[in-house]
Structures are given as C-alpha cells and as structure tokens.
Design a protein around this motif. Sequence first.
Motif, mmCIF file in Angstrom:
data_model
loop_
_atom_site.group_PDB
_atom_site.id
_atom_site.type_symbol
_atom_site.label_atom_id
_atom_site.label_comp_id
_atom_site.label_asym_id
_atom_site.label_seq_id
_atom_site.Cartn_x
_atom_site.Cartn_y
_atom_site.Cartn_z
ATOM 1 N N ARG A 129 0.823 -1.208 0.000
ATOM 2 C CA ARG A 129 0.000 0.000 0.000
ATOM 3 C C ARG A 129 0.861 1.264 0.000
ATOM 4 O O ARG A 129 0.462 2.296 -0.530
ATOM 5 N N GLU A 133 0.837 0.174 -4.527
ATOM 6 C CA GLU A 133 -0.597 0.223 -4.854
ATOM 7 C C GLU A 133 -0.986 1.587 -5.431
ATOM 8 O O GLU A 133 -0.796 2.625 -4.807
ATOM 9 N N LYS A 134 -1.528 1.543 -6.666
ATOM 10 C CA LYS A 134 -2.014 2.747 -7.357
ATOM 11 C C LYS A 134 -0.956 3.843 -7.435
ATOM 12 O O LYS A 134 -1.267 5.030 -7.433
ATOM 13 N N ARG A 135 0.302 3.416 -7.513
ATOM 14 C CA ARG A 135 1.394 4.380 -7.675
ATOM 15 C C ARG A 135 1.761 4.547 -9.147
ATOM 16 O O ARG A 135 2.648 5.333 -9.485
ATOM 17 N N THR A 136 1.103 3.769 -10.017
ATOM 18 C CA THR A 136 1.322 3.905 -11.457
ATOM 19 C C THR A 136 0.013 4.341 -12.110
ATOM 20 O O THR A 136 -1.074 4.134 -11.563
ATOM 21 N N LYS A 137 0.119 4.912 -13.305
ATOM 22 C CA LYS A 137 -1.067 5.446 -13.989
ATOM 23 C C LYS A 137 -2.109 4.367 -14.253
ATOM 24 O O LYS A 137 -3.310 4.594 -14.127
ATOM 25 N N SER A 139 -2.292 1.374 -12.701
ATOM 26 C CA SER A 139 -2.374 0.414 -11.579
ATOM 27 C C SER A 139 -1.765 -0.928 -11.952
ATOM 28 O O SER A 139 -2.402 -1.982 -11.869
ATOM 29 N N THR A 140 -0.506 -0.878 -12.395
ATOM 30 C CA THR A 140 0.177 -2.099 -12.836
ATOM 31 C C THR A 140 1.428 -2.380 -12.002
ATOM 32 O O THR A 140 2.441 -2.833 -12.518
ATOM 33 N N ASP A 158 -1.196 -5.114 -8.160
ATOM 34 C CA ASP A 158 -2.102 -3.970 -8.169
ATOM 35 C C ASP A 158 -3.421 -4.336 -8.843
ATOM 36 O O ASP A 158 -3.583 -5.415 -9.415
ATOM 37 N N GLU A 159 -4.342 -3.405 -8.783
ATOM 38 C CA GLU A 159 -5.724 -3.663 -9.198
ATOM 39 C C GLU A 159 -5.850 -4.189 -10.616
ATOM 40 O O GLU A 159 -6.520 -5.196 -10.860
ATOM 41 N N ALA A 160 -5.207 -3.537 -11.584
ATOM 42 C CA ALA A 160 -5.338 -3.948 -12.982
ATOM 43 C C ALA A 160 -4.775 -5.345 -13.215
ATOM 44 O O ALA A 160 -5.351 -6.157 -13.954
ATOM 45 N N HIS A 162 -4.288 -7.728 -10.842
ATOM 46 C CA HIS A 162 -5.078 -8.697 -10.079
ATOM 47 C C HIS A 162 -6.351 -9.082 -10.835
ATOM 48 O O HIS A 162 -6.835 -10.214 -10.718
#
Length: 222
Positions: A129, A133-137, A139-140, A158-160, A162
Amino acid sequence: MRLSEADHSRVTSAVTRAELSTDGEIVTVVAGRSDAYHDVALHWTVLAMLLVLALLAWVPSPVEWLHSHLIDAWSDTPPRWYLTFALLLMAVTFLAARLLLALDGVRMLLTPRATKARRVHRAAMKLFRTAAEKRTKASTGVLLYLSLAEHQAEIIADEAIHGRVEPEIWGAAMAALIADVKDGRPGDGMAAAVEQIGAILAQHFPRSEGDTNELPDRLIEL
C-alpha cells in the motif's frame, strides 16, 4: 543475513530487464523479519507457568519434602506452603522463559508457521500500500516481498493486474524464490522470481509506446 552489493545489483538489473517488455512495474523488498513475535514469547511464558502449576497440583511431593526437611517433619504440610512454593516456582519459570525467549532464534522456532504466514502477509500488504498500490497510472504495480527469518515470501499485484492474472500464476516465481532462499542464495532467488514475474506481466501487459519507469528498480532492504 544481509544481502551483498552483488545481490542488490543482480536484483536491480533483473527488474530493469523485466520492465523493458511490459508496462508493469516491479518493486522488490527484502526484510530481515516481518515481526518480532514478542506476543508469541509471552504466550509461551504464560503456558510454561501454567504447566508448572499443573505439575505441582499433580505431584505435590516436592512441597511436602521441603516442608518436612526445613520446617517440621512431624506435621502435615499447611496449604500456605503449597501456595508459597507454587508462587515462587512460577516466578522462577516466568523469568527463565522470558530470558530464553529473548533469543530471536528460539522465538522463531516456537512461533507456529501459520502465525508467521499471517505476519508476513500483513507486513507485505502494508508495504504494498505504501510502495506500489495505485502508484502507477494504469495500476500495474507488483510487490515481491521476501522475509528472510521466516523463509516466506509474498507477491501482491495492483488492481489492474489482479483483475487479469490469477494468484496461482505466480506459483513458479514463488517456488524459484523459496528454493534459492533455502539454499542460502536470496539474491539469486529474488532475481529468478523477478524474471518470471516479468514474463507474466509481458504476456498480459506488453510494453506500450511512451511507457515510462514509474517506480524505482532498486532492491529495498529493510
């Protein structure tokens, strides 16, 4: 165990190479351990005290022997002697157990594997976190986390990522990492795992035109 400068260079280079073919970003972290496990030490200490009390209730003869030799061999042992002896023995047990469990190796040996796994996962999630997490444009970001004392690791995406990659896909990377760690080569294990993570990311997130390096490649050692 600390990683050498050569290990740091090997892992950093592996991250740089892996990211040449993907939009994904890999963050690598190595920790000496994920928790001090002082609560586990306290649990074992309390258990040792209760065990002493249980043994004394089961076999009270040591108290009777002391009373007969130190106080009065002709009278029955009074209840307060049992209580006093139990209190002293529990205090000694507490101090001895605390001293023994102050040793890191002993605490790690007596910590259940499931407890270690939970603490490693918790530490990895906290770092994820913070660092990925969400530190890239897009979310990769992917965190590769190794906790040396526990010989356990985590890969958190990260989200994308996962959403497209099933957790089981990371199994080969984890196996390569843990195998080398057990052989005393954590740097090689981290580099091998990064290579496999990069291959997976390249398959699902190939590098696009204009992609930039959004997260540092260097290995972070805690």
